[in-house]
Design an enzyme around this catalytic site. Structure first.
Site, PDB file in Angstrom:
ATOM      1  N   ASN A  10      30.116  -4.969 -20.925  1.00 32.52           N
ATOM      2  CA  ASN A  10      29.705  -4.171 -22.095  1.00 32.52           C
ATOM      3  C   ASN A  10      30.567  -2.910 -22.108  1.00 32.52           C
ATOM      4  OD1 ASN A  10      28.453  -2.747 -24.103  1.00 32.52           O
ATOM      5  ND2 ASN A  10      26.530  -2.399 -22.985  1.00 32.52           N
TER       6      ASN A  10
ATOM      7  N   LYS B 293      30.698  -0.718 -24.298  1.00 34.57           N
ATOM      8  CA  LYS B 293      30.059   0.389 -25.037  1.00 34.57           C
ATOM      9  C   LYS B 293      31.100   1.017 -25.977  1.00 34.57           C
ATOM     10  CE  LYS B 293      26.834   0.829 -21.276  1.00 34.57           C
ATOM     11  NZ  LYS B 293      25.862   1.627 -20.560  1.00 34.57           N
TER      12      LYS B 293
ATOM     13  N   HIS C  40      19.689  -3.014 -26.498  1.00 34.77           N
ATOM     14  CA  HIS C  40      20.149  -2.221 -25.337  1.00 34.77           C
ATOM     15  C   HIS C  40      19.378  -0.902 -25.321  1.00 34.77           C
ATOM     16  CE1 HIS C  40      22.656   0.162 -22.716  1.00 34.77           C
ATOM     17  NE2 HIS C  40      23.144  -0.974 -22.259  1.00 34.77           N
TER      18      HIS C  40
ATOM     19  N   GLU D  53      20.256   1.995 -24.866  1.00 40.47           N
ATOM     20  CA  GLU D  53      20.908   3.085 -25.615  1.00 40.47           C
ATOM     21  C   GLU D  53      20.610   2.966 -27.108  1.00 40.47           C
ATOM     22  OE1 GLU D  53      24.823   2.514 -23.934  1.00 40.47           O
ATOM     23  OE2 GLU D  53      24.019   3.168 -22.007  1.00 40.47           O
TER      24      GLU D  53
ATOM     25  N   GLU E 269      17.325  -4.417 -17.549  1.00 42.48           N
ATOM     26  CA  GLU E 269      18.098  -3.220 -17.244  1.00 42.48           C
ATOM     27  C   GLU E 269      17.169  -2.016 -17.151  1.00 42.48           C
ATOM     28  OE1 GLU E 269      22.404  -3.590 -18.572  1.00 42.48           O
ATOM     29  OE2 GLU E 269      21.314  -3.108 -20.388  1.00 42.48           O
TER      30      GLU E 269
ATOM     31  N   GLY F  14      24.168   3.533 -15.747  1.00 41.52           N
ATOM     32  CA  GLY F  14      25.167   4.595 -15.708  1.00 41.52           C
ATOM     33  C   GLY F  14      24.853   5.708 -14.729  1.00 41.52           C
TER      34      GLY F  14
ATOM     35  N   SER G  30      24.217  -0.142 -13.198  1.00 44.26           N
ATOM     36  CA  SER G  30      25.082   0.282 -12.098  1.00 44.26           C
ATOM     37  C   SER G  30      25.552  -0.866 -11.207  1.00 44.26           C
ATOM     38  CB  SER G  30      24.401   1.376 -11.264  1.00 44.26           C
ATOM     39  OG  SER G  30      24.193   2.531 -12.062  1.00 44.26           O
TER      40      SER G  30
ATOM     41  N   GLY H  28      28.330  -2.381 -17.298  1.00 45.11           N
ATOM     42  CA  GLY H  28      28.829  -1.357 -18.211  1.00 45.11           C
ATOM     43  C   GLY H  28      30.067  -0.698 -17.632  1.00 45.11           C
ATOM     44  N   GLY H  29      29.874   0.454 -16.994  1.00 50.10           N
ATOM     45  CA  GLY H  29      30.986   1.277 -16.497  1.00 50.10           C
ATOM     46  C   GLY H  29      32.017   0.503 -15.687  1.00 50.10           C
TER      47      GLY H  29
HETATM   48  P1  PGA Z   1      26.196   0.490 -16.265  1.00 47.45           P
HETATM   49  O1  PGA Z   1      25.675   0.031 -17.710  1.00 47.45           O
HETATM   50  O2  PGA Z   1      26.721  -0.743 -15.576  1.00 47.45           O
HETATM   51  O3  PGA Z   1      27.266   1.497 -16.565  1.00 47.45           O
HETATM   52  O4  PGA Z   1      25.035   1.060 -15.545  1.00 47.45           O
HETATM   53  C1  PGA Z   1      24.977  -1.175 -17.860  1.00 47.45           C
HETATM   54  C2  PGA Z   1      24.541  -1.303 -19.282  1.00 47.45           C
HETATM   55  O5  PGA Z   1      24.227  -0.305 -19.916  1.00 47.45           O
HETATM   56  O6  PGA Z   1      24.513  -2.406 -19.833  1.00 47.45           O
END
Ligand code: PGA
Length: 242
Positions: A8, A10, A93, A95, A164, A170, A203, A224-225
């Site tokens: 992802n 983002k 998600h 967010e 999640e 994050g 994470s 994500g990251g």
């Molecule tokens: P992250 O994000 O791996 O940066 O924690 C995961 C996500 O939001 O899907």
């Protein structure tokens, strides 16, 4: 055993980034890999995937509209995602739930749009730290699942559910192995359809992916990251779990 690994991006990346990313993406993985770039780069990403001619890499959107078409400035429909080559779409998600005020009932409409467009929905659920500390995690997840997934009009529909925990996204914090297993087992009992995979997100990185992927009822990870760092993402997608 094949796992599903989702990147992802983002709101990150550029044409140049995607170009370089695919120059270095390892296509030898046996796992199913789903790349979800920002919408503007879906078409470019689709071309890159085609050039790799790998059957295990797929394209996904990060969101879609709850309507099929019309006067919705700035929105993108599920049919449009399918039109540019998406097979999957991330919905709900945290967010979007927190920063854009998306409710589970809106997500349910989006999920229906995705199913109607023959996309596979990746439905995200997760509790806040406060909810977990109050012992409400399972209740919240149960509510989100019940309210975000359309009534099982077609029990053979395929779903991906991404658990999640909001506090793990994050932040560098991951849920414990025991918490992940317990929640995934709980989600498995929910009547979501015959073809449901349950993924963990929050994470996930090159160091912890192997362990998470071996846990019971973990069918994959949503990253994500760490998905933005191609060397690290290659390590994640190359995990082999027996
Ligand atoms: P992250 O994000 O791996 O940066 O924690 C995961 C996500 O939001 O899907």
């Amino acid at each position: 055993m094949t796992k599903t690994i989702i990147a992802n991006f983002k709101m990150n990346g550029s044409k140049e980034f995607i170009h370089t990313y695919f120059d270095h993406l390892d296509t030898s993985s046996n796992n199913t890999v789903i790349i979800c770039p920002p919408s503007l780069y879906l078409d470019q990403t689709y071309q890159c995937i085609n050039q790799k001619s790998s059957r295990s890499i797929h394209l996904g959107g990060q969101n879609c509209s709850h309507q099929s078409s019309g006067a919705l400035t700035g929105e993108i429909s599920a049919t449009m995602l399918a039109d540019v080559g998406c097979r999957y779409v991330i919905l709900g998600h945290s967010e979007r739930r927190t920063l854009h005020g998306e409710t589970s009932s809106l997500i349910k409409q989006k999920t229906q749009q995705a199913l109607d467009a023959n996309l596979i929905p990746i439905i995200c659920v997760g509790e806040s730290l406060e909810q977990r500390q109050k012992g409400l995690a399972e209740k919240i997840i149960e509510e989100q699942l019940t309210e975000s997934i359309p009534h099982l009009s077609n029990p053979s529909s395929t779903y991906l559910i991404a658990y999640e925990p909001i506090w793990a996204i994050g932040t560098g914090l991951t849920a414990t192995k025991e918490d992940i297993e317990a929640m995934h087992t709980f989600i498995r009992q929910h009547p979501t359809g015959q073809n449901t995979s349950i993924l963990y997100g929050g994470s996930v990185n090159g160091n912890n992916a192997a362990e998470i992927l071996t846990l019971q009822n973990v069918d994959g990870v949503l990253v994500g990251g760490a998905s933005l760092k191609i060397e690290e993402f290659n390590r994640i997608i190359n995990q082999r779990v027996s």
